[in-house]
Scaffold this motif. Structure first.
Motif, PDB file in Angstrom:
ATOM      1  N   GLY A 189     -36.093  -5.293  19.768  1.00 13.67           N
ATOM      2  CA  GLY A 189     -35.248  -4.995  18.619  1.00 13.67           C
ATOM      3  C   GLY A 189     -34.235  -3.895  18.855  1.00 13.67           C
ATOM      4  O   GLY A 189     -33.445  -3.590  17.962  1.00 13.67           O
ATOM      5  N   LEU A 190     -34.237  -3.303  20.066  1.00 20.77           N
ATOM      6  CA  LEU A 190     -33.280  -2.224  20.339  1.00 20.77           C
ATOM      7  C   LEU A 190     -31.852  -2.749  20.354  1.00 20.77           C
ATOM      8  O   LEU A 190     -30.954  -2.174  19.722  1.00 20.77           O
ATOM      9  N   ILE A 191     -31.661  -3.853  21.111  1.00 24.24           N
ATOM     10  CA  ILE A 191     -30.327  -4.452  21.239  1.00 24.24           C
ATOM     11  C   ILE A 191     -30.356  -5.818  20.561  1.00 24.24           C
ATOM     12  O   ILE A 191     -31.147  -6.670  20.932  1.00 24.24           O
ATOM     13  N   PRO A 192     -29.501  -6.082  19.575  1.00 25.37           N
ATOM     14  CA  PRO A 192     -28.465  -5.167  19.064  1.00 25.37           C
ATOM     15  C   PRO A 192     -28.865  -4.396  17.822  1.00 25.37           C
ATOM     16  O   PRO A 192     -28.154  -3.467  17.418  1.00 25.37           O
ATOM     17  N   TRP A 193     -30.024  -4.740  17.187  1.00 26.40           N
ATOM     18  CA  TRP A 193     -30.290  -4.267  15.823  1.00 26.40           C
ATOM     19  C   TRP A 193     -30.461  -2.765  15.725  1.00 26.40           C
ATOM     20  O   TRP A 193     -29.872  -2.134  14.831  1.00 26.40           O
ATOM     21  N   CYS A 197     -30.517  -4.636   9.475  1.00 35.00           N
ATOM     22  CA  CYS A 197     -30.971  -4.137  10.787  1.00 35.00           C
ATOM     23  C   CYS A 197     -32.467  -3.862  10.787  1.00 35.00           C
ATOM     24  O   CYS A 197     -33.187  -4.249  11.718  1.00 35.00           O
ATOM     25  N   THR A 198     -32.953  -3.192   9.738  1.00 42.14           N
ATOM     26  CA  THR A 198     -34.382  -2.913   9.633  1.00 42.14           C
ATOM     27  C   THR A 198     -35.186  -4.199   9.548  1.00 42.14           C
ATOM     28  O   THR A 198     -36.233  -4.343  10.193  1.00 42.14           O
ATOM     29  N   CYS A 199     -34.682  -5.143   8.776  1.00 45.35           N
ATOM     30  CA  CYS A 199     -35.367  -6.424   8.649  1.00 45.35           C
ATOM     31  C   CYS A 199     -35.434  -7.141   9.995  1.00 45.35           C
ATOM     32  O   CYS A 199     -36.494  -7.625  10.401  1.00 45.35           O
ATOM     33  N   MET A 200     -34.322  -7.182  10.717  1.00 45.18           N
ATOM     34  CA  MET A 200     -34.281  -7.907  11.982  1.00 45.18           C
ATOM     35  C   MET A 200     -35.099  -7.211  13.068  1.00 45.18           C
ATOM     36  O   MET A 200     -35.690  -7.870  13.929  1.00 45.18           O
ATOM     37  N   LYS A 201     -35.153  -5.896  13.057  1.00 47.94           N
ATOM     38  CA  LYS A 201     -36.025  -5.188  14.003  1.00 47.94           C
ATOM     39  C   LYS A 201     -37.475  -5.576  13.781  1.00 47.94           C
ATOM     40  O   LYS A 201     -38.219  -5.834  14.742  1.00 47.94           O
ATOM     41  N   THR A 202     -37.886  -5.617  12.527  1.00 52.79           N
ATOM     42  CA  THR A 202     -39.261  -5.993  12.204  1.00 52.79           C
ATOM     43  C   THR A 202     -39.536  -7.438  12.590  1.00 52.79           C
ATOM     44  O   THR A 202     -40.618  -7.763  13.103  1.00 52.79           O
ATOM     45  N   VAL A 203     -38.566  -8.317  12.353  1.00 49.68           N
ATOM     46  CA  VAL A 203     -38.709  -9.716  12.756  1.00 49.68           C
ATOM     47  C   VAL A 203     -38.916  -9.810  14.260  1.00 49.68           C
ATOM     48  O   VAL A 203     -39.794 -10.549  14.747  1.00 49.68           O
ATOM     49  N   GLU A 204     -38.132  -9.084  15.047  1.00 52.28           N
ATOM     50  CA  GLU A 204     -38.243  -9.119  16.505  1.00 52.28           C
ATOM     51  C   GLU A 204     -39.603  -8.622  16.980  1.00 52.28           C
ATOM     52  O   GLU A 204     -40.186  -9.158  17.919  1.00 52.28           O
ATOM     53  N   ILE A 205     -40.111  -7.589  16.333  1.00 49.09           N
ATOM     54  CA  ILE A 205     -41.374  -6.983  16.757  1.00 49.09           C
ATOM     55  C   ILE A 205     -42.569  -7.843  16.358  1.00 49.09           C
ATOM     56  O   ILE A 205     -43.596  -7.851  17.050  1.00 49.09           O
ATOM     57  N   THR A 206     -42.448  -8.603  15.260  1.00 41.70           N
ATOM     58  CA  THR A 206     -43.610  -9.322  14.732  1.00 41.70           C
ATOM     59  C   THR A 206     -43.585 -10.834  14.957  1.00 41.70           C
ATOM     60  O   THR A 206     -44.616 -11.490  14.808  1.00 41.70           O
ATOM     61  N   ARG A 207     -42.439 -11.410  15.334  1.00 43.05           N
ATOM     62  CA  ARG A 207     -42.384 -12.866  15.460  1.00 43.05           C
ATOM     63  C   ARG A 207     -43.054 -13.345  16.747  1.00 43.05           C
ATOM     64  O   ARG A 207     -43.128 -12.614  17.748  1.00 43.05           O
ATOM     65  N   LEU A 208     -43.523 -14.592  16.722  1.00 43.19           N
ATOM     66  CA  LEU A 208     -44.137 -15.213  17.880  1.00 43.19           C
ATOM     67  C   LEU A 208     -43.051 -15.531  18.904  1.00 43.19           C
ATOM     68  O   LEU A 208     -42.052 -16.162  18.572  1.00 43.19           O
ATOM     69  N   LYS A 209     -43.252 -15.087  20.137  1.00 36.60           N
ATOM     70  CA  LYS A 209     -42.210 -15.277  21.151  1.00 36.60           C
ATOM     71  C   LYS A 209     -42.633 -16.199  22.281  1.00 36.60           C
ATOM     72  O   LYS A 209     -41.886 -16.385  23.240  1.00 36.60           O
ATOM     73  N   TYR A 266     -30.440 -16.561   7.912  1.00 34.44           N
ATOM     74  CA  TYR A 266     -29.287 -16.530   7.008  1.00 34.44           C
ATOM     75  C   TYR A 266     -28.990 -17.918   6.442  1.00 34.44           C
ATOM     76  O   TYR A 266     -28.681 -18.071   5.254  1.00 34.44           O
ATOM     77  N   ALA A 267     -29.094 -18.934   7.312  1.00 32.63           N
ATOM     78  CA  ALA A 267     -28.816 -20.305   6.859  1.00 32.63           C
ATOM     79  C   ALA A 267     -29.837 -20.756   5.814  1.00 32.63           C
ATOM     80  O   ALA A 267     -29.507 -21.481   4.874  1.00 32.63           O
ATOM     81  N   LYS A 268     -31.080 -20.316   5.972  1.00 31.22           N
ATOM     82  CA  LYS A 268     -32.144 -20.752   5.075  1.00 31.22           C
ATOM     83  C   LYS A 268     -32.226 -19.929   3.798  1.00 31.22           C
ATOM     84  O   LYS A 268     -32.435 -20.465   2.697  1.00 31.22           O
ATOM     85  N   GLU A 269     -32.041 -18.616   3.928  1.00 34.01           N
ATOM     86  CA  GLU A 269     -32.287 -17.728   2.786  1.00 34.01           C
ATOM     87  C   GLU A 269     -31.078 -16.903   2.356  1.00 34.01           C
ATOM     88  O   GLU A 269     -31.146 -16.197   1.348  1.00 34.01           O
ATOM     89  N   GLY A 270     -29.978 -16.946   3.140  1.00 35.55           N
ATOM     90  CA  GLY A 270     -28.792 -16.188   2.781  1.00 35.55           C
ATOM     91  C   GLY A 270     -28.994 -14.689   2.919  1.00 35.55           C
ATOM     92  O   GLY A 270     -29.875 -14.219   3.653  1.00 35.55           O
ATOM     93  N   LEU A 271     -28.190 -13.905   2.189  1.00 30.75           N
ATOM     94  CA  LEU A 271     -28.282 -12.448   2.254  1.00 30.75           C
ATOM     95  C   LEU A 271     -29.644 -11.944   1.809  1.00 30.75           C
ATOM     96  O   LEU A 271     -30.148 -10.945   2.323  1.00 30.75           O
ATOM     97  N   ARG A 272     -30.261 -12.648   0.852  1.00 29.67           N
ATOM     98  CA  ARG A 272     -31.585 -12.232   0.385  1.00 29.67           C
ATOM     99  C   ARG A 272     -32.601 -12.233   1.533  1.00 29.67           C
ATOM    100  O   ARG A 272     -33.487 -11.382   1.591  1.00 29.67           O
ATOM    101  N   GLY A 273     -32.461 -13.180   2.454  1.00 32.84           N
ATOM    102  CA  GLY A 273     -33.383 -13.276   3.575  1.00 32.84           C
ATOM    103  C   GLY A 273     -33.225 -12.153   4.581  1.00 32.84           C
ATOM    104  O   GLY A 273     -34.208 -11.593   5.058  1.00 32.84           O
ATOM    105  N   ILE A 274     -31.970 -11.824   4.919  1.00 30.90           N
ATOM    106  CA  ILE A 274     -31.755 -10.788   5.936  1.00 30.90           C
ATOM    107  C   ILE A 274     -31.816  -9.376   5.357  1.00 30.90           C
ATOM    108  O   ILE A 274     -31.852  -8.397   6.114  1.00 30.90           O
TER     109      ILE A 274
END
Length: 312
Positions: A73-77, A130-142, A161-169
């Motif tokens: 999650g360091l780059i780019p978030w 950014c905070t949301c995407m960092k958490t997604v990167e750290i917790t998602r299955l890779k 974003y395509a699925k949930e829009g701004l509310r999702g990110i």
């Protein structure tokens, strides 16, 4: 025979300029690229996987890429977040702190209120996705499944974003705002309070007396460590943004729903999972943003040819 009343000395502030903006972005980038992101990853891992202790979390993070795993999650978030949130924090908090002092408030109260306004502002203006995407990167299955390649971070962002829009990110942004408000209110407030104690202990009672580097770092380290009292809202924030598979997690989480879910599944202890690396991160961030930030104002002013904001 006339007498002249002595007027109390007012806080001094030079003109508003870009010095604090440059300063905030620079030192926050240094903070997150050094020890900040590894502590963030371990803290988030423990908050999302509340069955793991500190040692097991370290092992789990290592299994996700060795040393690189600690920089998920360091780059780019984290870089996007660091280059913007630090600028907003120092600019808003310094200006606010000065304004509160003009109203007659002391260092402690002005520091808390300045930190609160800075923290809330950075949450909604710069930190949400950014905070949301960092958490997604750290917790998602890779790990790849059924031969499918692992999605890149940008592709994950696009799919959310395509699925949930701004509310999702921006999921969990209200929890982020509560966290940042209490974070920086505590950090600036406690740091200023300890600074006042250090001034009294060392006889530096005049407004122009400056703390030395070690006194400043010591005061801000204490402030950073004490700010971890709000760990429950951090665990709630992580749970709201987590991509960890959990069929029992309620849908459409709010701060209140998430609190109830964590209490039901892990109890009070679950709300404080990850507090150890959080204390370390709080100290590290506060030394950079408050300690080094105050000491670096003169340096940045010389570099830019401008005087720093809220120099008082």
């Amino acid at each position: 025979m006339s007498s002249t009343a002595v007027q109390p000395q007012s806080p001094k502030k030079r003109s508003i300029n870009f010095s604090n903006i440059i300063l905030g972005a620079t030192i926050n980038m240094a903070e997150v690229t050094s020890l900040g992101q590894p502590l963030e990853v371990v803290k988030t891992t423990m908050a999302a996987n509340r069955n793991l202790n500190f040692v097991n979390s370290m092992k789990y993070v290592w299994s996700r890429g060795g040393i690189v795993g600690f920089y998920q999650g360091l780059i780019p978030w984290a870089w996007i977040e660091a280059s913007t949130k630090g600028a907003v924090l120092l600019f808003v908090s310094a200006e606010s702190e000065y304004r509160f002092k003009l109203l007659g408030m002391g260092n402690f109260t002005s520091g808390i209120l300045g930190g609160v306004l800075g923290g809330v502002t950075q949450s909604y203006l710069t930190m949400g996705f950014c905070t949301c995407m960092k958490t997604v990167e750290i917790t998602r299955l890779k790990s790849a499944s059924a031969g499918a390649p692992v999605q890149s971070s940008w592709n994950v962002f696009r799919s959310i974003y395509a699925k949930e829009g701004l509310r999702g990110i921006y999921k969990g942004v209200n929890a982020v705002a509560i966290r940042q408000m209490t974070n920086w209110g505590s950090r600036f407030g406690f740091s200023r309070l300890v600074e006042d104690w250090v001034r009294k202990a060392t006889g530096k009672t005049k407004p122009e007396d400056r703390l030395n580097a070690w006194e400043k770092i010591g005061a801000t380290a204490v402030g950073g460590g004490l700010s971890a009292w709000n760990q429950p809202i951090e665990v709630i924030r992580v749970e709201m943004q987590s991509k960890k598979e959990d069929p029992n997690r309620p849908k459409n989480l709010t701060v209140a729903k998430t609190f109830k879910y964590i209490m039901k599944t892990n109890g009070v202890k679950g709300l404080y999972r990850g507090v150890t690396p959080r204390i370390g991160l709080g100290i590290w961030q506060t030394v950079f943003m408050v300690g080094f930030g105050d000491m670096a104002k003169d340096f940045v002013a010389k570099m830019t040819g401008e005087a720093p904001t809220a120099k008082h």
